[in-house]
Design an enzyme around this catalytic site. Structure first.
Site, PDB file in Angstrom:
ATOM      1  N   GLU A  81      38.396  54.860  40.451  1.00 55.60           N
ATOM      2  CA  GLU A  81      39.607  56.508  40.380  1.00 55.60           C
ATOM      3  C   GLU A  81      40.490  56.593  39.351  1.00 55.60           C
ATOM      4  O   GLU A  81      39.910  57.447  38.687  1.00 55.60           O
ATOM      5  CB  GLU A  81      40.447  55.748  41.895  1.00 55.60           C
ATOM      6  CG  GLU A  81      39.671  56.284  42.283  1.00 55.60           C
ATOM      7  CD  GLU A  81      40.164  55.485  44.243  1.00 55.60           C
ATOM      8  OE1 GLU A  81      41.224  54.927  43.882  1.00 55.60           O
ATOM      9  OE2 GLU A  81      38.956  55.427  45.037  1.00 55.60           O
ATOM     10  N   GLU A  96      32.710  47.442  43.275  1.00 49.42           N
ATOM     11  CA  GLU A  96      33.065  48.357  44.513  1.00 49.42           C
ATOM     12  C   GLU A  96      31.869  49.198  44.041  1.00 49.42           C
ATOM     13  O   GLU A  96      31.784  50.050  43.150  1.00 49.42           O
ATOM     14  CB  GLU A  96      34.215  48.750  43.957  1.00 49.42           C
ATOM     15  CG  GLU A  96      35.341  48.094  44.402  1.00 49.42           C
ATOM     16  CD  GLU A  96      36.509  48.402  44.342  1.00 49.42           C
ATOM     17  OE1 GLU A  96      37.339  48.363  45.747  1.00 49.42           O
ATOM     18  OE2 GLU A  96      36.938  49.286  43.680  1.00 49.42           O
ATOM     19  N   HIS A 126      39.279  50.265  38.438  1.00 53.92           N
ATOM     20  CA  HIS A 126      39.151  50.728  39.418  1.00 53.92           C
ATOM     21  C   HIS A 126      38.680  51.849  39.288  1.00 53.92           C
ATOM     22  O   HIS A 126      38.824  52.457  38.312  1.00 53.92           O
ATOM     23  CB  HIS A 126      40.218  51.223  40.198  1.00 53.92           C
ATOM     24  CG  HIS A 126      40.148  51.552  41.118  1.00 53.92           C
ATOM     25  ND1 HIS A 126      39.826  52.669  42.019  1.00 53.92           N
ATOM     26  CD2 HIS A 126      39.838  50.375  42.459  1.00 53.92           C
ATOM     27  CE1 HIS A 126      39.222  52.434  42.843  1.00 53.92           C
ATOM     28  NE2 HIS A 126      38.903  51.431  43.774  1.00 53.92           N
ATOM     29  N   LYS A 157      46.850  52.416  47.359  1.00 51.69           N
ATOM     30  CA  LYS A 157      46.828  53.333  46.317  1.00 51.69           C
ATOM     31  C   LYS A 157      48.074  53.801  46.198  1.00 51.69           C
ATOM     32  O   LYS A 157      48.719  53.740  46.593  1.00 51.69           O
ATOM     33  CB  LYS A 157      45.106  54.332  46.682  1.00 51.69           C
ATOM     34  CG  LYS A 157      43.705  53.081  47.356  1.00 51.69           C
ATOM     35  CD  LYS A 157      42.264  54.246  47.704  1.00 51.69           C
ATOM     36  CE  LYS A 157      41.548  52.856  47.532  1.00 51.69           C
ATOM     37  NZ  LYS A 157      40.026  53.540  46.872  1.00 51.69           N
ATOM     38  N   ASN A 189      44.363  47.031  48.251  1.00 49.33           N
ATOM     39  CA  ASN A 189      44.519  48.553  47.502  1.00 49.33           C
ATOM     40  C   ASN A 189      45.199  49.388  47.901  1.00 49.33           C
ATOM     41  O   ASN A 189      44.331  50.377  48.645  1.00 49.33           O
ATOM     42  CB  ASN A 189      43.520  48.596  46.748  1.00 49.33           C
ATOM     43  CG  ASN A 189      43.597  49.807  45.791  1.00 49.33           C
ATOM     44  OD1 ASN A 189      45.102  50.405  45.258  1.00 49.33           O
ATOM     45  ND2 ASN A 189      42.702  50.404  45.139  1.00 49.33           N
ATOM     46  N   GLY A 224      35.788  54.492  49.952  1.00 52.38           N
ATOM     47  CA  GLY A 224      36.365  55.821  50.903  1.00 52.38           C
ATOM     48  C   GLY A 224      35.302  56.509  50.772  1.00 52.38           C
ATOM     49  O   GLY A 224      35.881  57.573  52.172  1.00 52.38           O
ATOM     50  N   SER A 273      34.850  50.420  51.307  1.00 48.23           N
ATOM     51  CA  SER A 273      34.830  50.726  52.749  1.00 48.23           C
ATOM     52  C   SER A 273      34.427  48.910  53.591  1.00 48.23           C
ATOM     53  O   SER A 273      34.030  49.114  54.958  1.00 48.23           O
ATOM     54  CB  SER A 273      33.495  51.983  53.508  1.00 48.23           C
ATOM     55  OG  SER A 273      34.015  52.932  53.187  1.00 48.23           O
TER      56      SER A 273
HETATM   57  P1  PGA Z   1      37.811  51.347  50.353  1.00 42.17           P
HETATM   58  O1  PGA Z   1      38.327  51.482  48.973  1.00 42.17           O
HETATM   59  O2  PGA Z   1      38.528  50.066  51.128  1.00 42.17           O
HETATM   60  O3  PGA Z   1      39.012  52.960  50.968  1.00 42.17           O
HETATM   61  O4  PGA Z   1      36.823  52.318  50.481  1.00 42.17           O
HETATM   62  C1  PGA Z   1      38.181  50.354  48.515  1.00 42.17           C
HETATM   63  C2  PGA Z   1      38.908  50.908  46.856  1.00 42.17           C
HETATM   64  O5  PGA Z   1      38.596  51.508  45.920  1.00 42.17           O
HETATM   65  O6  PGA Z   1      39.221  49.672  46.408  1.00 42.17           O
END
Ligand code: PGA
Length: 250
Positions: free
Chosen positions: A97, A167, A95, A11, A9, A173, A212
């Protein structure tokens, strides 16, 4: 047997030049003949070009979000039919976010899931609790609510053509990964919830872990019995790191 899936992803990262070098680096490093399926989810403007770069590679293309409506006066939105038209096979829905920063609630996530399947896209339904919810002992209830909100609209059969991604918001992140045991516990709970409704689909639905994931922890996460791959943010922006994560999925 569930085929592992590793999804990158991206982003809101990248540029045409950066994407070209990321994809070519990745395609050079991916080991042929591996069992895992690989998926890349670039930002909307780069979908077509990334699709061209991936042509004949076997790596799938997906989008990061989709509009719940099919067409019309929805300024700034992108429909499932458009994603299909430019070569997407998958799309992320719900997601964290999108949920946290853009106010997407369970009901809207369910409608997006339906819109995606209406165009034969495979939705990757993201669920997960915040740190506050985990510390308040609400992980199971939050994740169940997010899952049930979709199942109530679609029925369990729809999960035969979908992927779930667990997640935990506190792990996204932050560099703070769920331990393999913490993740496995929630994955097993999700699978049991699905299996209560349909044992076959419970056994076959792929459940990815995200938050992460990096090369150094991917293998131990993916070795857990109910973890079928990963949804990878930051570490998917580095070709060598992402290729090593993919290799860890078998
Ligand atoms: P990250 O994000 O691997 O940077 O923690 C995962 C995600 O949000 O899909």
């Amino acid at each position: 047997m569930r085929q592992p899936l590793v999804a990158g992803n991206w982003k809101m990262h990248g540029s045409r030049a950066e994407n070209a070098s990321l994809v070519s680096g990745l395609l050079d490093l991916l080991q042929p003949g591996k069992r895992a399926e690989i998926l890349l989810c670039p930002p909307f403007p780069y979908l077509m070009e990334t699709g061209r770069l991936l042509k004949d590679s076997g790596v799938a293309l997906g989008a990061q979000s989709v509009c719940a409506e099919s067409q019309g006066a929805f300024t700034g939105e992108v429909s499932a039919a458009m994603l299909k038209d430019v070569g997407c096979r998958y799309v992320l829905v719900g997601h964290s976010e999108r949920r946290q920063l853009f106010g997407e609630r369970d009901a809207l996530v369910a409608r997006k899931f339906v819109a995606a399947q209406g165009q034969s896209l495979v939705p990757v339904l993201c669920v997960g609790e915040t740190l506050e919810e985990r510390e308040g002992g609400q992980t199971t209830s939050v994740v169940s609510r997010q899952l049930e909100a979709v199942l109530a609209v679609t029925g369990v059969q729809a999960l035969a053509r979908a992927v779930i991604a667990y997640e935990p918001v506190w792990a996204i992140g932050t560099g703070r990964t769920a331990s393999p045991e913490q993740a496995q516990e929630v994955h097993a709970m999700i699978r049991a919830k699905v299996a209560e409704r349909d044992a076959t689909i419970g056994g076959s639905v792929r459940i990815l872990y995200g938050g992460s994931v990096k090369a150094s922890n991917a293998q131990e996460l993916f070795a857990m019995p109910d973890i079928d791959g990963g949804l990878v943010g930051g570490a998917s922006l580095k070709a060598d790191e992402f290729a090593r994560i993919c290799a860890g999925a078998g």
